[in-house]
Design a protein around this motif. Structure first.
Motif, PDB file in Angstrom:
ATOM      1  N   UNK A   4       0.854  -1.186   0.000  1.00 21.56           N
ATOM      2  CA  UNK A   4       0.000   0.000   0.000  1.00 21.56           C
ATOM      3  C   UNK A   4       0.892   1.239   0.000  1.00 21.56           C
ATOM      4  N   UNK A   5       0.638   2.135  -0.959  1.00 21.94           N
ATOM      5  CA  UNK A   5       1.418   3.358  -1.098  1.00 21.94           C
ATOM      6  C   UNK A   5       0.450   4.533  -1.051  1.00 21.94           C
ATOM      7  N   UNK A   6       0.800   5.561  -0.294  1.00 20.79           N
ATOM      8  CA  UNK A   6      -0.085   6.713  -0.156  1.00 20.79           C
ATOM      9  C   UNK A   6      -0.188   7.503  -1.452  1.00 20.79           C
ATOM     10  N   UNK A   7       0.938   7.831  -2.095  1.00 19.81           N
ATOM     11  CA  UNK A   7       0.930   8.613  -3.323  1.00 19.81           C
ATOM     12  C   UNK A   7       1.831   7.978  -4.373  1.00 19.81           C
ATOM     13  N   UNK A   8       1.432   8.084  -5.643  1.00 23.50           N
ATOM     14  CA  UNK A   8       2.217   7.526  -6.733  1.00 23.50           C
ATOM     15  C   UNK A   8       3.626   8.096  -6.753  1.00 23.50           C
TER      16      UNK A   8
END
Length: 56
Positions: A4-8
């Motif tokens: 899971x990544x908050x922003x690209x």
């Protein structure tokens, strides 16, 4: 397993790089999910699209 990544921008410089990384992760059995930005959702390279489960 899901990464899971908050922003690209925290993972890749552009969409093409992000798609290549997502495919590499998928080959290792890891799904990629973005929480914000223009490509929110889980990438499914089997159909080459981002799946956004929050859109109705």
């Amino acid at each position: 397993m899901i990464l899971v990544v908050h922003e690209m921008k925290r993972l890749a410089r552009n969409a093409a790089e992000l798609m290549m990384l997502a495919a590499t992760l998928q080959a290792a059995g890891i799904q990629l999910e973005l929480l914000s930005g223009p490509m929110v959702g889980v990438y499914d390279p089997g159909v080459s699209v981002w799946r956004n489960e929050n859109v109705r």
